[in-house]
Design a protein around this motif. Sequence first.
Motif, PDB file in Angstrom:
ATOM      1  N   ASP A   1      -4.396  -0.179  -4.021  1.00 40.30           N
ATOM      2  CA  ASP A   1      -5.153   1.047  -3.744  1.00 40.30           C
ATOM      3  C   ASP A   1      -5.767   1.046  -2.350  1.00 40.30           C
ATOM      4  O   ASP A   1      -5.935   2.112  -1.749  1.00 40.30           O
ATOM      5  N   ALA A   2      -6.140  -0.121  -1.862  1.00 41.23           N
ATOM      6  CA  ALA A   2      -6.817  -0.220  -0.568  1.00 41.23           C
ATOM      7  C   ALA A   2      -6.673  -1.648  -0.075  1.00 41.23           C
ATOM      8  O   ALA A   2      -6.327  -2.557  -0.846  1.00 41.23           O
TER       9      ALA A   2
ATOM     10  N   GLN B   1     -12.957   2.296  -5.762  1.00 40.37           N
ATOM     11  CA  GLN B   1     -12.594   2.008  -4.378  1.00 40.37           C
ATOM     12  C   GLN B   1     -13.810   2.036  -3.471  1.00 40.37           C
ATOM     13  O   GLN B   1     -13.915   1.254  -2.529  1.00 40.37           O
TER      14      GLN B   1
ATOM     15  N   PRO C   1      -9.740   9.105  -3.824  1.00 40.03           N
ATOM     16  CA  PRO C   1     -10.087   7.737  -4.230  1.00 40.03           C
ATOM     17  C   PRO C   1     -10.962   7.718  -5.472  1.00 40.03           C
ATOM     18  O   PRO C   1     -11.787   8.604  -5.688  1.00 40.03           O
TER      19      PRO C   1
ATOM     20  N   ARG D   1      -6.553   2.794   3.358  1.00 39.01           N
ATOM     21  CA  ARG D   1      -5.928   3.313   2.146  1.00 39.01           C
ATOM     22  C   ARG D   1      -5.041   4.478   2.550  1.00 39.01           C
ATOM     23  O   ARG D   1      -5.108   4.957   3.691  1.00 39.01           O
TER      24      ARG D   1
ATOM     25  N   LEU E   1       0.831  -1.198   0.000  1.00 40.77           N
ATOM     26  CA  LEU E   1       0.000   0.000   0.000  1.00 40.77           C
ATOM     27  C   LEU E   1       0.867   1.250   0.000  1.00 40.77           C
ATOM     28  O   LEU E   1       0.617   2.195  -0.766  1.00 40.77           O
TER      29      LEU E   1
END
Length: 332
Positions: free
Chosen positions: A142-143, A286, A282, A276, A136
């Motif tokens: 991304d998450a 997401q 975002p 995240r 991350l």
Amino acid sequence: MDFQKLKHLLAVVEHGTFSRAADKVNLSQPALSRSIQALEAELGLPLLDRGTRQVRLTPYGACVAERARRMRYEETELRRELKTLAGGESGTLSIGLSPAPASLLLTPFLAHMATHHPHVRVTTELGATGALLELLRAERIDAMVCDARMLYSAADLETRPLAPLRAGVVCRAGHPILGHRRPTIDHIRQYPVASSTLSPEVSLRLAETLGPAGAPEQMVTVRCENLDALARLALTTDTLLLGVLCITRPQQEAGLLVEVPLAPDPQRQGHYALARLAGRSPLKAQDALYTFTRQCWSEFAAFRPKQPAPWKKTHVAQSPTAGAVDAPTPLL
């Protein structure tokens, strides 16, 4: 170079006359003519032959018009792509899942994305929370949905806690350890114990409630981040599976796996969170992960295993790998 002037040139070429082009671009004919002249002055080359009733491109103008068409197409594609990204209809989404969330969410989430967001390109990374945290921070995912206790001091993350999940030990139905009304750590350690990587806080809690021998580094003999594989191991051998109880919900509801009746401990829980990087904008995709996870998680948290049936001596005979235990005592 002013892209608007290039659009004006294309309008003249595509509509054939300055008057029709001026109507199309909502300009007066003199204003449109001045725009084209300004473009020619900027480039230092004539772009149009104006000697006939039908406006024609010079060789220089043909080159500029071809590039202008490509630029107009790219502008249209850019606007379309941004619109679909904003609506969660396209783009990419790379997520990380630690073992328990992977077992609970991976297949349902991929099915959800394939059904409701079929043009979003989804990739997944599965592993321990520490490894996912590195990915991350390197912006390779991304998450992630992972162990919350390992994120408490991470100021660079935006975290959203999820409801805690009850944890414990499960075994196959008919396991000899079920012959004890309240198995101790000595009973547990007569059998293999399987688990994924546990957080330091969970490890400390086990040591406090079960004694020093209950610390995972002492008790766990099989460690694997694939909890589905460990569930199959518990079904087919005398291995005890330590972890979040709702992971084996289907097997427990079918009566194939049973919770081992350890001494009650309200703090024996798994704590998880969505995470995240903080300060990032975002994508809508997401939000699909966050919304889906929250919708599912309340059901996971509400799961309560069935109480095991009273132990019977005939069960031991069915055990393929049963070890020696104390004389059986009926469960209350």
